[in-house]
Design an enzyme around this catalytic site. Structure first.
Site, short mmCIF file in Angstrom:
data_model
loop_
_atom_site.label_atom_id
_atom_site.label_comp_id
_atom_site.label_asym_id
_atom_site.label_seq_id
_atom_site.Cartn_x
_atom_site.Cartn_y
_atom_site.Cartn_z
N ASP A 68 5.99 4.20 4.76
CA ASP A 68 6.83 3.32 5.42
C ASP A 68 6.89 1.98 4.48
O ASP A 68 7.50 0.86 5.15
CB ASP A 68 6.46 2.76 7.00
CG ASP A 68 4.79 2.68 7.00
OD1 ASP A 68 4.19 3.15 5.89
OD2 ASP A 68 4.47 2.00 8.18
N HIS A 108 1.85 4.00 1.42
CA HIS A 108 2.21 4.62 2.61
C HIS A 108 3.71 4.78 2.68
O HIS A 108 4.43 3.98 2.28
CB HIS A 108 1.78 4.05 4.03
CG HIS A 108 0.23 4.44 4.32
ND1 HIS A 108 -0.52 3.80 5.02
CD2 HIS A 108 -0.45 5.58 3.92
CE1 HIS A 108 -1.75 4.42 5.04
NE2 HIS A 108 -1.70 5.22 4.44
N HIS A 127 -7.06 -0.73 4.89
CA HIS A 127 -5.92 0.11 5.34
C HIS A 127 -5.53 1.19 4.51
O HIS A 127 -5.17 2.40 5.07
CB HIS A 127 -4.67 -0.76 5.59
CG HIS A 127 -3.26 -0.15 6.43
ND1 HIS A 127 -3.41 0.22 7.58
CD2 HIS A 127 -2.45 0.69 6.02
CE1 HIS A 127 -2.51 0.88 7.95
NE2 HIS A 127 -1.67 1.10 6.83
N HIS A 178 0.71 -1.23 0.00
CA HIS A 178 0.02 -0.20 -0.04
C HIS A 178 0.83 1.22 0.01
O HIS A 178 1.97 1.26 0.43
CB HIS A 178 -0.99 -0.09 1.18
CG HIS A 178 -0.38 0.19 2.54
ND1 HIS A 178 -0.05 -0.94 3.37
CD2 HIS A 178 -0.05 1.25 3.16
CE1 HIS A 178 0.60 -0.39 4.50
NE2 HIS A 178 0.26 0.88 4.50
N HIS A 189 4.74 -5.37 7.86
CA HIS A 189 5.29 -5.15 9.35
C HIS A 189 5.39 -6.48 9.67
O HIS A 189 4.27 -7.16 10.09
CB HIS A 189 4.45 -4.31 10.07
CG HIS A 189 4.01 -2.97 9.84
ND1 HIS A 189 5.18 -1.98 10.25
CD2 HIS A 189 3.21 -2.34 9.09
CE1 HIS A 189 4.73 -0.74 9.63
NE2 HIS A 189 3.71 -0.86 9.20
ZN LIG Z 1 0.20 1.98 6.22
#
Ligand SMILES: [Zn+2]
Length: 293
Positions: free
Chosen positions: A110, A108, A182, A106, A247
């Protein structure tokens, strides 16, 4: 060496006319994105299967798949990971020109942070979906939940995929599964590698968390709850001998300690995420009900 007088002239002009715009407020300061140390902690690359390598940091996933026709990168982590990723690829025998495709979870900072730099350094083609392409192109501006707080170097899409589409390279088929929530464009990827002579169905499944999100009456994403429900259902049914998440700790990896974890199944990952989601939803419903009383 040629010296230019321009900076001096400009400086003089500014010094001589200090009150010209004194009444106007300053433009906003740039806001830096700070992150956990583990997200910026390099670790040695290691094999997940015969062709699939983990090349991310301790806390942020990046996966390299080596095929007979070049390599595929899945996610990159933070923007500042670009050089580390290129070095890890080189260490695994993948020259920049051998990286052919970049796919991702996605948009983002990070996870998509270094994509633009890797595109530039390698010429690899970025494969994404329409929702994510918009956010990647904006470099994270006007994120539905974070506004302009998490900006990263904008990246351009080279190929747009639809839900269930297969992207093939060197005989390895990567299937994209849309798992929105998300972010509206969140994607999970599955492919089959081998290990110890047996097939391993690998699932790189996107984040299913809703960090600080408004889930009730969110004008920017009115169907956000339905989106998450759909993602939970999809993730439960994925082919999933080995689960990895953007993550890594979300799927049971503790990369600071070991590279051979007992990871969650896709079903357990979805169940765990859905119960956390339900708790958040309940809290927000309670708060909303109290507000109306
Ligand atoms: Zn995210």
């Amino acid at each position: 060496m040629r010296l230019s007088a321009a900076p001096f002239v400009l400086l003089t002009a500014l010094v001589l006319s200090p009150s010209l715009h004194a009444a106007q407020p300053l433009l906003p300061e740039a806001t830096a994105y700070t992150s956990r140390d583990s997200w910026r902690q390099p670790i040695a690359p290691f094999a997940l299967a015969d062709r699939t390598w983990y090349i991310g940091t301790e806390g942020l996933g990046a996966v390299l798949v080596k095929t007979d026709a070049g390599a595929v990168l899945i996610d990159g982590g933070l923007p500042q990971a670009a050089d580390m990723l290129l070095a890890n690829m080189r260490q695994l025998g993948v020259a920049p020109s051998a990286l052919k495709l970049i796919v991702h979870s996605h948009a983002h900072i990070d996870h998509a942070g270094p994509i633009a730099a890797i595109q530039r350094a390698t010429g690899a083609r970025l494969v994404t979906n329409a929702e994510s392409a918009v956010l990647l192109q904006r470099g994270g501006f006007d994120d539905l939940h974070f506004g302009d707080d998490m900006l990263f170097p904008p990246a351009h899409a080279d190929r747009i995929v639809m839900d269930g589409e297969v992207v093939e390279l060197g005989g390895i088929a990567f299937t994209v599964h849309f798992t929105p929530g998300h972010t509206p464009g969140s994607m999970s990827w599955t492919w089959t590698d081998t290990k110890n002579g047996k097939p391993v169905r690998i699932a790189y499944v996107d984040s299913l968390s809703a960090p600080g999100y408004t889930l009730i009456d969110n004008p920017r994403q009115p169907r956000i709850v339905d989106d998450y429900r759909r993602a939970f259902a999809v993730v439960r049914t994925l082919p999933c001998d080995l689960l990895l998440t953007p993550h890594p700790d979300a799927s049971g990896w503790k990369l600071g300690e070991s590279n051979t974890p007992t990871t969650l199944t896709c079903r357990a990952y979805a169940d765990r995420a859905e119960s956390a989601f339900d708790n958040t939803l309940r809290e927000q419903r309670d708060t909303a009900a109290k507000g109306k009383r």
